[in-house]
Design an enzyme around this catalytic site. Structure first.
Site, short mmCIF file in Angstrom:
data_model
loop_
_atom_site.label_atom_id
_atom_site.label_comp_id
_atom_site.label_asym_id
_atom_site.label_seq_id
_atom_site.Cartn_x
_atom_site.Cartn_y
_atom_site.Cartn_z
N HIS A 17 11.43 -0.54 -0.98
CA HIS A 17 10.56 -1.71 -1.18
C HIS A 17 10.85 -2.37 -2.53
CE1 HIS A 17 7.49 0.53 1.53
NE2 HIS A 17 7.92 -0.49 2.23
N LYS A 41 -6.63 -0.44 10.81
CA LYS A 41 -5.55 0.54 10.69
C LYS A 41 -5.81 1.52 9.54
CE LYS A 41 -1.70 -2.31 12.34
NZ LYS A 41 -0.54 -3.06 11.84
N ARG A 92 16.75 -2.95 7.62
CA ARG A 92 17.44 -1.67 7.42
C ARG A 92 18.56 -1.46 8.41
NH1 ARG A 92 11.70 1.20 6.76
NH2 ARG A 92 11.33 -0.51 8.18
N SER A 129 8.33 4.53 4.56
CA SER A 129 7.14 5.22 4.02
C SER A 129 6.72 6.37 4.92
CB SER A 129 5.97 4.25 3.87
OG SER A 129 6.29 3.23 2.98
#
Ligand code: ADP
Length: 162
Positions: A17, A41, A92, A129
């Site tokens: 990040h 969430k 990614r 993460s």
């Protein structure tokens, strides 16, 4: 003033990040790191929105033109309210692409905000993460993958939960 936003949940912020935020900060006059604080969430998160934002503040503290903010609801509303011209997302692998393209096109259809894709640096292409949390939970060494303050917070939180 050209403003961009790097959105995410950052639960917690990783070196991947920080790399993307840093590169966005080199391309735009001002960059918001926008932390999703969606309450629905929140139970699946390891850190509260306030904790995630505080870790980002420190991890991005060396970048003068970066500001950390929380957002709830539509990212396009955040962009409109803060005069943000572009959403910056790290890519990614091709597996990120399908979803990110769909999201970018949806956001563009809502407000014509641009999405800029930045290819991840190869050393972070496997970094997420969720995976960092998983590895740390089982005692793996994630010290090269997250800022030192995150490592400390992660270790403490996982010990509390154990
Ligand atoms: P989300 O909650 O949307 O899955 P994350 O908080 O994990 O998001 O990540 C936010 C954004 O940061 C991602 O959408 C992606 O653009 C970028 N990102 C995450 N990990 C990496 C990485 N290792 N390299 C480059 N960009 C990344």
């Amino acid at each position: 003033m050209r403003r961009a936003v790097c959105p995410g949940s950052f639960d917690p912020v990783t070196n991947g990040h920080v790399d993307i935020v840093q590169r966005a900060a080199g391309l735009f006059d001002e960059v918001f790191v926008a932390v999703g604080v969606n309450r629905s969430k929140s139970s699946s998160r390891l850190f509260t929105p306030e904790e995630r934002m505080a870790m980002l503040e420190q991890a991005c503290g060396h970048l003068d033109n970066v500001r950390v903010a929380g957002f709830e609801g539509l990212l396009t509303d955040f962009c409109a309210e803060n005069d943000v011209a572009a959403i910056v997302k790290g890519l990614r692998a091709v597996t990120d692409f399908d979803y990110e393209l769909q999201m970018a096109q949806m956001n563009a259809s809502l407000t014509e905000v641009e999405t800029v894709f930045v290819p991840t640096s190869p050393e972070y292409s496997f970094l997420a993460s969720s995976l960092v949390k998983e590895v740390a939970r089982f005692g793996g060494d994630v010290s090269g993958l997250v800022p030192p303050l995150v490592l400390e917070a992660l270790t403490a939180r996982l010990a509390e939960r154990a």
